[in-house]
Scaffold this motif. Structure first.
Motif, PDB file in Angstrom:
ATOM      1  N   GLU A   1      -5.719  -5.304  10.288  1.00  0.00           N
ATOM      2  CA  GLU A   1      -4.737  -4.251  10.520  1.00  0.00           C
ATOM      3  C   GLU A   1      -5.059  -3.513  11.818  1.00  0.00           C
TER       4      GLU A   1
ATOM      5  N   LEU B   1      -0.239  -6.988   4.251  1.00  0.00           N
ATOM      6  CA  LEU B   1      -0.532  -5.716   3.581  1.00  0.00           C
ATOM      7  C   LEU B   1       0.487  -4.740   4.163  1.00  0.00           C
ATOM      8  N   ILE B   2       1.393  -4.281   3.302  1.00  0.00           N
ATOM      9  CA  ILE B   2       2.587  -3.593   3.772  1.00  0.00           C
ATOM     10  C   ILE B   2       2.526  -2.124   3.370  1.00  0.00           C
ATOM     11  N   GLY B   3       2.681  -1.220   4.322  1.00  0.00           N
ATOM     12  CA  GLY B   3       2.717   0.204   4.017  1.00  0.00           C
ATOM     13  C   GLY B   3       4.146   0.662   3.817  1.00  0.00           C
ATOM     14  N   GLY B   4       4.743   1.249   4.858  1.00  0.00           N
ATOM     15  CA  GLY B   4       6.082   1.847   4.775  1.00  0.00           C
ATOM     16  C   GLY B   4       7.118   0.968   4.090  1.00  0.00           C
TER      17      GLY B   4
ATOM     18  N   GLU C   1      -7.387   4.349   7.670  1.00  0.00           N
ATOM     19  CA  GLU C   1      -7.170   5.770   7.329  1.00  0.00           C
ATOM     20  C   GLU C   1      -8.384   6.326   6.596  1.00  0.00           C
TER      21      GLU C   1
ATOM     22  N   ALA D   1      -0.961  -0.477  15.268  1.00  0.00           N
ATOM     23  CA  ALA D   1       0.280  -0.986  14.666  1.00  0.00           C
ATOM     24  C   ALA D   1       0.586  -0.323  13.326  1.00  0.00           C
ATOM     25  N   ILE D   2      -0.358   0.459  12.790  1.00  0.00           N
ATOM     26  CA  ILE D   2      -0.156   1.013  11.445  1.00  0.00           C
ATOM     27  C   ILE D   2       0.756   2.230  11.501  1.00  0.00           C
ATOM     28  N   GLY D   3       1.896   2.128  10.810  1.00  0.00           N
ATOM     29  CA  GLY D   3       2.825   3.246  10.701  1.00  0.00           C
ATOM     30  C   GLY D   3       3.472   3.631  12.024  1.00  0.00           C
TER      31      GLY D   3
ATOM     32  N   GLY E   1       0.331  -3.774   9.457  1.00  0.00           N
ATOM     33  CA  GLY E   1       0.661  -2.937  10.618  1.00  0.00           C
ATOM     34  C   GLY E   1       2.108  -3.135  10.981  1.00  0.00           C
ATOM     35  N   SER E   2       2.975  -2.263  10.424  1.00  0.00           N
ATOM     36  CA  SER E   2       4.428  -2.310  10.683  1.00  0.00           C
ATOM     37  C   SER E   2       5.029  -3.689  10.385  1.00  0.00           C
ATOM     38  N   CYS E   3       4.499  -4.356   9.391  1.00  0.00           N
ATOM     39  CA  CYS E   3       5.118  -5.614   8.932  1.00  0.00           C
ATOM     40  C   CYS E   3       6.310  -5.222   8.060  1.00  0.00           C
TER      41      CYS E   3
ATOM     42  N   ASN F   1       0.863  -1.180   0.000  1.00  0.00           N
ATOM     43  CA  ASN F   1       0.000   0.000   0.000  1.00  0.00           C
ATOM     44  C   ASN F   1       0.903   1.235   0.000  1.00  0.00           C
TER      45      ASN F   1
ATOM     46  N   HIS G   1      -9.968   0.559   4.831  1.00  0.00           N
ATOM     47  CA  HIS G   1      -8.703   0.866   5.512  1.00  0.00           C
ATOM     48  C   HIS G   1      -8.973   1.869   6.638  1.00  0.00           C
TER      49      HIS G   1
ATOM     50  N   LYS H   1       0.149   4.262  -0.349  1.00  0.00           N
ATOM     51  CA  LYS H   1      -0.515   5.430   0.239  1.00  0.00           C
ATOM     52  C   LYS H   1      -0.265   6.665  -0.636  1.00  0.00           C
TER      53      LYS H   1
HETATM   54  P1  PGA Z   1       2.414   0.168   7.692  1.00  0.00           P
HETATM   55  O1  PGA Z   1       0.997   0.369   6.984  1.00  0.00           O
HETATM   56  O2  PGA Z   1       3.009  -1.095   7.141  1.00  0.00           O
HETATM   57  O3  PGA Z   1       3.223   1.391   7.294  1.00  0.00           O
HETATM   58  O4  PGA Z   1       2.178   0.089   9.151  1.00  0.00           O
HETATM   59  C1  PGA Z   1       0.137  -0.711   6.723  1.00  0.00           C
HETATM   60  C2  PGA Z   1      -1.154  -0.218   6.087  1.00  0.00           C
HETATM   61  O5  PGA Z   1      -1.646   0.845   6.467  1.00  0.00           O
HETATM   62  O6  PGA Z   1      -1.703  -0.886   5.190  1.00  0.00           O
END
Ligand code: PGA
Length: 247
Positions: A164, A229-232, A94, A168-170, A209-211, A9, A92, A11
């Motif tokens: 998620e 599901l990977i953000g950063g 957000e 834990a997200i970001g 979530g911060s994976c 993701n 999501h 973003k």
């Molecule tokens: P993150 O985001 O890996 O940066 O915590 C995950 C997401 O919001 O999908």
């Protein structure tokens, strides 16, 4: 069929050249990967990336459930489909928290995605306060009841779930292995109760979530975690591919 998935993701990050470079770096990896990869770029890059599409699928982070109309600034489900997206993120945290999307609206988006042959990745997850009150399982299964509870087992088979936890997200704070497995097992049990044993067994449930490349193998080793599901960490090709090789 339950699949192993790693989805990025992106973003609201990356300029056009950066997005194309990142996608091409990911595509150029020579090392075999035993899972399906998906990226969710900002929607204005979907058509460009789709022209380059190799083995990595493309999805959108957001869309409007109507086909067209007076919704200034929105992108319709049919536009998303016509630009080559295969997957859509829905629910999501957000979108829920910043843009006020309710379970009812998430449900409309899921129905719209399914009727346009898009695969929804349905996100769910609790806040820290809910977890501290030990209400996390009820909260998440209620989110599922209100967003996917009305689907048939066949419709469910065209969806994926992403758990998620909002805390834990970001944040760099990942759910522990025990916390992730507990919730994934609870989600799968809820799905089995509602849609039947087979439907619950077959669906992919991703953790988000911060994976990252350091913790993905432990998380993916949990019996009910089918990927991430990977953000950063999806904004760097090497770390995203390392996560993809963590099964
Ligand atoms: P993150 O985001 O890996 O940066 O915590 C995950 C997401 O919001 O999908």
């Amino acid at each position: 069929m339950r699949k192993k998935i790693v989805a990025g993701n992106w973003k609201m990050n990356l300029l056009p050249v950066e997005a194309v470079n990142l996608y091409e770096q990911m595509e150029s990896s020579q090392v075999p990967i035993g899972c399906e990869l998906i990226v969710f770029p900002p929607a204005i890059y979907v058509a460009t990336l789709n022209e380059r599409q190799g083995s990595i699928f493309i999805g959108v982070q957001n869309f409007h459930p109507e086909e067209s109309g007076a919704f200034t600034g929105e992108i319709s489900v049919s536009q998303v489909r016509a630009c080559g997206a295969k997957y859509v993120l829905v629910g999501h945290s957000e979108r829920r928290m910043i843009f006020g999307e309710s379970n009812g609206f998430v449900k409309e988006k899921i129905d719209s995605a399914l009727s346009h042959q898009l695969v929804p990745i349905v996100c769910c997850g609790e806040s820290l306060a809910v977890r501290e009150d030990n209400e996390h399982i009820d909260f998440v299964t209620n989110q599922l009841a209100e967003t996917i509870g009305h689907l048939t087992a066949l419709e469910l088979s065209h969806c994926m779930i992403a758990y998620e936890p909002i805390w834990a997200i970001g944040t760099g704070r990942t759910a522990s292995i025990a916390q992730a497995q507990e919730m994934h097992a609870a989600i799968r049990q809820w799905l089995k109760n509602h849609f039947g044993e087979l439907a619950g067994e077959d669906i992919s449930i991703l953790y988000g979530g911060s994976c990252n490349a350091a913790n993905a193998s432990e998380l993916f080793a949990c019996p009910d975690v089918d990927g991430g599901l990977i953000g950063g960490a999806s904004l760097d090709a090497a770390s995203f591919l390392k996560i993809a090789r963590s099964f």
